[in-house]
Scaffold this motif. Structure first.
Motif, PDB file in Angstrom:
ATOM      1  N   ARG A  82      -0.707   2.149  16.391  1.00  0.00           N
ATOM      2  CA  ARG A  82      -1.429   2.654  17.568  1.00  0.00           C
ATOM      3  C   ARG A  82      -2.696   3.394  17.108  1.00  0.00           C
ATOM      4  NH1 ARG A  82       2.724   6.336  19.850  1.00  0.00           N
ATOM      5  NH2 ARG A  82       3.691   6.090  17.803  1.00  0.00           N
ATOM      6  N   GLY A  83      -3.494   2.658  16.365  1.00  0.00           N
ATOM      7  CA  GLY A  83      -4.724   3.211  15.817  1.00  0.00           C
ATOM      8  C   GLY A  83      -4.657   3.479  14.338  1.00  0.00           C
ATOM      9  N   VAL A  84      -3.448   3.542  13.784  1.00  0.00           N
ATOM     10  CA  VAL A  84      -3.250   3.748  12.350  1.00  0.00           C
ATOM     11  C   VAL A  84      -2.646   2.475  11.762  1.00  0.00           C
ATOM     12  CG1 VAL A  84      -2.058   5.091  10.578  1.00  0.00           C
ATOM     13  CG2 VAL A  84      -2.929   6.223  12.635  1.00  0.00           C
ATOM     14  N   TYR A  85      -3.241   1.981  10.666  1.00  0.00           N
ATOM     15  CA  TYR A  85      -2.807   0.711  10.087  1.00  0.00           C
ATOM     16  C   TYR A  85      -2.804   0.811   8.570  1.00  0.00           C
ATOM     17  CZ  TYR A  85      -4.237  -0.619  14.778  1.00  0.00           C
ATOM     18  OH  TYR A  85      -4.388  -0.659  16.141  1.00  0.00           O
ATOM     19  N   TYR A  86      -1.775   0.232   7.959  1.00  0.00           N
ATOM     20  CA  TYR A  86      -1.763   0.066   6.510  1.00  0.00           C
ATOM     21  C   TYR A  86      -2.308  -1.325   6.200  1.00  0.00           C
ATOM     22  CZ  TYR A  86       0.689   4.390   5.569  1.00  0.00           C
ATOM     23  OH  TYR A  86       0.997   5.731   5.452  1.00  0.00           O
ATOM     24  N   GLY A  87      -3.384  -1.354   5.427  1.00  0.00           N
ATOM     25  CA  GLY A  87      -4.053  -2.616   5.152  1.00  0.00           C
ATOM     26  C   GLY A  87      -5.266  -2.793   6.043  1.00  0.00           C
ATOM     27  N   ALA A  88      -5.908  -3.963   5.900  1.00  0.00           N
ATOM     28  CA  ALA A  88      -7.172  -4.194   6.601  1.00  0.00           C
ATOM     29  C   ALA A  88      -6.997  -4.413   8.098  1.00  0.00           C
ATOM     30  CB  ALA A  88      -7.884  -5.402   5.986  1.00  0.00           C
ATOM     31  N   ALA A  89      -5.868  -5.016   8.525  1.00  0.00           N
ATOM     32  CA  ALA A  89      -5.580  -5.241   9.958  1.00  0.00           C
ATOM     33  C   ALA A  89      -6.803  -5.782  10.681  1.00  0.00           C
ATOM     34  CB  ALA A  89      -5.087  -3.954  10.615  1.00  0.00           C
ATOM     35  N   MET A  90      -7.251  -6.974  10.279  1.00  0.00           N
ATOM     36  CA  MET A  90      -8.499  -7.528  10.801  1.00  0.00           C
ATOM     37  C   MET A  90      -8.471  -7.694  12.308  1.00  0.00           C
ATOM     38  SD  MET A  90      -9.372 -10.318   7.851  1.00  0.00           S
ATOM     39  CE  MET A  90     -10.619 -11.086   8.873  1.00  0.00           C
ATOM     40  N   ALA A  91      -7.326  -8.081  12.853  1.00  0.00           N
ATOM     41  CA  ALA A  91      -7.244  -8.266  14.302  1.00  0.00           C
ATOM     42  C   ALA A  91      -7.475  -6.961  15.037  1.00  0.00           C
ATOM     43  CB  ALA A  91      -5.894  -8.869  14.677  1.00  0.00           C
ATOM     44  N   ALA A  92      -6.961  -5.855  14.478  1.00  0.00           N
ATOM     45  CA  ALA A  92      -7.123  -4.553  15.131  1.00  0.00           C
ATOM     46  C   ALA A  92      -8.581  -4.108  15.128  1.00  0.00           C
ATOM     47  CB  ALA A  92      -6.253  -3.514  14.438  1.00  0.00           C
TER      48      ALA A  92
ATOM     49  N   TYR B 284       0.843  -1.191   0.000  1.00  0.00           N
ATOM     50  CA  TYR B 284       0.000   0.000   0.000  1.00  0.00           C
ATOM     51  C   TYR B 284       0.881   1.245   0.000  1.00  0.00           C
ATOM     52  CZ  TYR B 284      -4.013  -2.956   0.984  1.00  0.00           C
ATOM     53  OH  TYR B 284      -4.999  -3.909   0.899  1.00  0.00           O
ATOM     54  N   ARG B 285       0.480   2.233  -0.782  1.00  0.00           N
ATOM     55  CA  ARG B 285       1.211   3.500  -0.795  1.00  0.00           C
ATOM     56  C   ARG B 285       1.099   4.179   0.567  1.00  0.00           C
ATOM     57  NH1 ARG B 285      -1.004   7.134  -3.328  1.00  0.00           N
ATOM     58  NH2 ARG B 285      -2.876   6.168  -4.168  1.00  0.00           N
ATOM     59  N   ARG B 286       2.125   4.889   0.942  1.00  0.00           N
ATOM     60  CA  ARG B 286       2.133   5.598   2.225  1.00  0.00           C
ATOM     61  C   ARG B 286       1.358   6.897   2.087  1.00  0.00           C
ATOM     62  NH1 ARG B 286       3.759   1.741   5.641  1.00  0.00           N
ATOM     63  NH2 ARG B 286       4.230   3.336   7.211  1.00  0.00           N
ATOM     64  N   LEU B 287       0.724   7.293   3.159  1.00  0.00           N
ATOM     65  CA  LEU B 287      -0.044   8.537   3.158  1.00  0.00           C
ATOM     66  C   LEU B 287       0.876   9.752   3.118  1.00  0.00           C
ATOM     67  CD1 LEU B 287      -2.927   9.711   3.344  1.00  0.00           C
ATOM     68  CD2 LEU B 287      -2.622   9.784   5.840  1.00  0.00           C
ATOM     69  N   GLY B 288       2.013   9.665   3.806  1.00  0.00           N
ATOM     70  CA  GLY B 288       2.979  10.754   3.766  1.00  0.00           C
ATOM     71  C   GLY B 288       2.671  11.901   4.705  1.00  0.00           C
ATOM     72  N   VAL B 289       1.804  11.695   5.681  1.00  0.00           N
ATOM     73  CA  VAL B 289       1.501  12.722   6.686  1.00  0.00           C
ATOM     74  C   VAL B 289       2.247  12.337   7.968  1.00  0.00           C
ATOM     75  CG1 VAL B 289      -0.303  13.836   8.063  1.00  0.00           C
ATOM     76  CG2 VAL B 289      -0.745  13.208   5.666  1.00  0.00           C
TER      77      VAL B 289
ATOM     78  N   ARG C 200     -17.552   9.378   2.206  1.00  0.00           N
ATOM     79  CA  ARG C 200     -17.251  10.796   1.989  1.00  0.00           C
ATOM     80  C   ARG C 200     -16.421  10.926   0.722  1.00  0.00           C
ATOM     81  NH1 ARG C 200     -16.619  14.580   7.170  1.00  0.00           N
ATOM     82  NH2 ARG C 200     -15.725  15.859   5.507  1.00  0.00           N
ATOM     83  N   GLY C 201     -17.074  11.344  -0.368  1.00  0.00           N
ATOM     84  CA  GLY C 201     -16.364  11.548  -1.615  1.00  0.00           C
ATOM     85  C   GLY C 201     -15.605  12.857  -1.610  1.00  0.00           C
ATOM     86  N   CYS C 202     -14.668  12.988  -2.561  1.00  0.00           N
ATOM     87  CA  CYS C 202     -13.844  14.202  -2.697  1.00  0.00           C
ATOM     88  C   CYS C 202     -13.183  14.582  -1.372  1.00  0.00           C
ATOM     89  CB  CYS C 202     -14.694  15.364  -3.220  1.00  0.00           C
ATOM     90  SG  CYS C 202     -15.466  15.053  -4.807  1.00  0.00           S
ATOM     91  N   THR C 203     -12.705  13.583  -0.654  1.00  0.00           N
ATOM     92  CA  THR C 203     -12.160  13.802   0.694  1.00  0.00           C
ATOM     93  C   THR C 203     -10.814  13.119   0.846  1.00  0.00           C
ATOM     94  OG1 THR C 203     -14.387  13.943   1.647  1.00  0.00           O
ATOM     95  CG2 THR C 203     -12.591  13.463   3.157  1.00  0.00           C
ATOM     96  N   ARG C 204      -9.914  13.779   1.541  1.00  0.00           N
ATOM     97  CA  ARG C 204      -8.648  13.164   1.901  1.00  0.00           C
ATOM     98  C   ARG C 204      -8.349  13.456   3.365  1.00  0.00           C
ATOM     99  NH1 ARG C 204      -4.732  17.032  -1.765  1.00  0.00           N
ATOM    100  NH2 ARG C 204      -5.220  19.024  -0.739  1.00  0.00           N
ATOM    101  N   VAL C 205      -7.465  12.640   3.959  1.00  0.00           N
ATOM    102  CA  VAL C 205      -7.039  12.834   5.339  1.00  0.00           C
ATOM    103  C   VAL C 205      -5.716  13.585   5.319  1.00  0.00           C
ATOM    104  CG1 VAL C 205      -6.291  11.693   7.450  1.00  0.00           C
ATOM    105  CG2 VAL C 205      -8.234  10.786   6.172  1.00  0.00           C
ATOM    106  N   ILE C 206      -5.657  14.703   6.022  1.00  0.00           N
ATOM    107  CA  ILE C 206      -4.447  15.541   5.987  1.00  0.00           C
ATOM    108  C   ILE C 206      -3.742  15.648   7.330  1.00  0.00           C
ATOM    109  CG2 ILE C 206      -5.307  16.903   4.053  1.00  0.00           C
ATOM    110  CD1 ILE C 206      -5.895  19.153   6.127  1.00  0.00           C
ATOM    111  N   ASP C 207      -4.381  15.161   8.407  1.00  0.00           N
ATOM    112  CA  ASP C 207      -3.738  15.292   9.717  1.00  0.00           C
ATOM    113  C   ASP C 207      -4.398  14.316  10.680  1.00  0.00           C
ATOM    114  OD1 ASP C 207      -2.025  16.175  11.656  1.00  0.00           O
ATOM    115  OD2 ASP C 207      -2.955  18.148  11.930  1.00  0.00           O
ATOM    116  N   GLY C 208      -3.750  14.102  11.798  1.00  0.00           N
ATOM    117  CA  GLY C 208      -4.284  13.247  12.848  1.00  0.00           C
ATOM    118  C   GLY C 208      -3.462  13.421  14.103  1.00  0.00           C
ATOM    119  N   GLY C 209      -4.016  13.021  15.240  1.00  0.00           N
ATOM    120  CA  GLY C 209      -3.292  13.200  16.490  1.00  0.00           C
ATOM    121  C   GLY C 209      -3.696  12.200  17.543  1.00  0.00           C
ATOM    122  N   PRO C 210      -2.890  12.095  18.602  1.00  0.00           N
ATOM    123  CA  PRO C 210      -3.108  11.078  19.627  1.00  0.00           C
ATOM    124  C   PRO C 210      -3.883  11.606  20.828  1.00  0.00           C
ATOM    125  CG  PRO C 210      -0.953  12.026  19.918  1.00  0.00           C
ATOM    126  CD  PRO C 210      -1.584  12.758  18.759  1.00  0.00           C
TER     127      PRO C 210
END
Length: 553
Positions: free
Chosen positions: A358-368, A344-349, A430-440
């Motif tokens: 720790r709440g962020v996963y690349y892929g489906a991460a079914m166990a999480a 999977y491509r990295r988000l780069g944020v 949510r169409g026309c949407t991207r994630v640009i930030d996040g925090g703990p």
């Protein structure tokens, strides 16, 4: 925790269904009720007393309005349970037409003809499949093949659990001070203080620093297995293409070795339910499909080496064959299939990358996903993998949002998944949407993300405890020699896609042949591939005829 329950709601056929499900009473708490209100109350009482509900069995011989209320109500009360509709033979044809859309949209998992007598194994085979998938994705394992001992469930522990889920190995996490923790630590006291400690039924016990170490312990390192002859085919990558090639090549008598860096099944192994794969009318999880294919290939003689990635290919000194290199040893082969798939491509944020595991996963991460009950989960991506991840997450999470840059999902996702997503009240697109930030939050776990409208630039911060990033294909084939030509995005060129000046005597290479003689490519890493499980499987199967032609030269 008590035995998982099967709740049967039947107004007029209780005797037949009670007799049919008697065989499950040894291991499941089978409850028979007569109406929708009692079914929901029974489920709530079971959960309040520590039981899980594995399956609702609903007789279609109800008033239709009440029947639809019952179907919707069971999902609301226990979203993780499987739902089976059964129809008496007198109305099966009508019910089949009536409920076809409900099955296609995922409102129910299957519609079956009510058992016609004892030993109706077609019926029980379908019931077994539903319960099997529930046990693999929801239930707490009764027997733990692997036990992980750690004071806290950190990012590495979650990675280990995700890997074990992908290879179909039941696992549990235990605190060092628990009864199980003390039992395991008594076997490997020298490793105390280095977490996590991993113990397997195979007898291994010790500190596990990464997923590859776990794979090596479970399956063995390549340099521990003798491959001292020149084999006919080395398959690099055990995703759908690699597994299909392994099955067909070895079944036709070719000596075959399959190298897999991580988990058998590749990205497909993370799919919670593939409903459009030929021959599985009720669907099959990627993990089940991969493990069945692996078992089939083993039966025909394929040797699997798991835990070491291929690091290069070079010609033998005499030029008669190739050498596939790994850090654990080399394999000499007359032909190679490159089927390593994509990442999977990295988000780069940066703020989000810091929270991976720790709440962020690349892929489906079914166990999480199981840990996010009653939380808000965000899925980023518009492909089939993202749709399957959203549907699986919605069994646990209170709310799931799919964020996609396009206006909607129609250009990138299969229709059956779009229908299921549109019907599911827990999922919003949510169409026309991207994630640009996040925090703990204060314990350094994801707590919020920021959405941005790609057209207007408007931003919105929302609470979210889970962020699953399925951002499309990023090929990783830097290990291949430069003589294997790639396109501008890094995907391997094959067949007629190879520039004409590279053709031999103006004849195009075979469809899956690369620019390096004896090296073939199939699956997602191939330029122009469909990025679907079935197409990758077809390529893996069809490449074997090209391998035969090459070996016969």
């Amino acid at each position: 925790m008590g035995a998982p329950a099967i709740v049967i709601a039947s107004a007029n056929h209780a005797a037949e269904l009670s007799e049919a499900f008697a065989r499950y009473e040894r291991e499941y708490d089978v409850r028979l009720v007569g109406d929708e209100l009692t079914a929901k109350l029974t489920a709530k009482e079971l959960m309040a007393s520590g039981h899980q509900v594995a399956l609702f069995v609903i007789d279609t011989d109800h008033d239709q309005d009440k029947l639809y209320t019952l179907i919707a109500g069971t999902r609301k009360v226990v979203p993780t349970a499987r739902r089976l509709i059964v129809s008496h033979i007198s109305r099966f044809r009508t019910d089949n037409a009536t409920f076809r859309h409900a099955v296609a949209a995922g409102k129910v998992d299957a519609l079956l003809l009510m058992p016609q007598g004892p030993r109706d194994e077609e019926f029980h085979g379908a019931v077994g499949e539903l319960i099997n998938e529930w046990n693999a994705t929801v239930a707490t394992p009764v027997v733990e093949n692997v036990r992980i001992i750690t004071p806290e469930k950190d990012a590495l522990t979650r990675d280990l659990l995700d890997y074990l889920g992908r290879v179909g190995m039941p696992a549990g996490v235990h605190h060092p001070d628990s009864e199980v923790g003390r039992e395991v630590m008594a076997k490997c006291p020298d490793d105390e203080g280095r977490w996590p400690i991993v113990s397997s039924l195979a007898g291994w016990c010790g500190h596990c620093p990464d997923v590859r170490s776990l794979a090596n312990q479970l399956y063995g390192r390549p340099d521990e297995i003798d491959v001292d002859e020149v084999v006919d085919l080395v398959v690099v990558g055990a995703g759908p293409a690699g597994l299909a090639a392994s099955v067909y090549a070895s079944s036709e008598g070719l000596s075959t070795v399959c190298l897999e860096a991580e988990a058998i099944g590749g990205q497909a192994g993370t799919s919670s339910m593939i409903r459009n794969y030929l021959g599985f009318p009720r669907g099959i999880s990627g993990m089940r499909l991969a493990q069945r294919a692996r078992g089939q290939a083993l039966r025909f003689g394929t040797r699997f080496f798991t835990g070491w990635p291929a690091t290069g290919i070079s010609p033998c000194e005499d030029g008669g064959h190739h050498i596939v290199h790994t850090d654990g040893g080399n394999v000499h082969t007359r032909s190679v299939l490159v089927a390593t798939g994509v990442d999977y491509r990295r988000l780069g944020v940066e703020s989000i990358e810091e929270l991976v595991g720790r709440g962020v996963y690349y892929g489906a991460a079914m166990a999480a996903a199981r840990e996010l009950a009653d939380d808000h989960v965000v899925i980023v991506g518009g492909g089939n993998s993202a749709g399957q991840a959203a549907i699986h997450a919605a069994r646990f999470a209170k709310e799931v949002t799919i964020a996609v840059r396009r206006p909607d999902l129609t250009a990138t996702m299969s229709s059956y998944l779009i229908d299921e997503i549109q019907w599911n009240p827990r999922i919003t697109v949510r169409g026309c949407t991207r994630v640009i930030d996040g925090g703990p939050d204060d314990v350094d776990h994801l707590a919020w993300v920021t959405f941005e409208d790609v057209d207007s630039g408007e931003q919105e911060r929302v609470d979210a405890r889970g962020l699953f990033l399925l951002l499309g294909a990023a090929p990783e084939c830097s290990w291949l020699p430069d003589t294997v030509l790639r396109d501008e995005r890094g995907f391997v060129l094959t067949g007629r896609d190879i520039p004409r000046e590279r053709w031999a005597e103006d004849v195009p290479p075979e469809d899956l042949a690369t620019t390096m003689p004896g090296i073939f490519c199939g699956g997602d890493i191939r330029s122009g591939s469909m990025k679907r499980v079935a197409s990758a499987t077809g390529e893996g199967a069809s490449v074997v005829s090209s391998v035969h032609t090459w070996l016969g030269q």
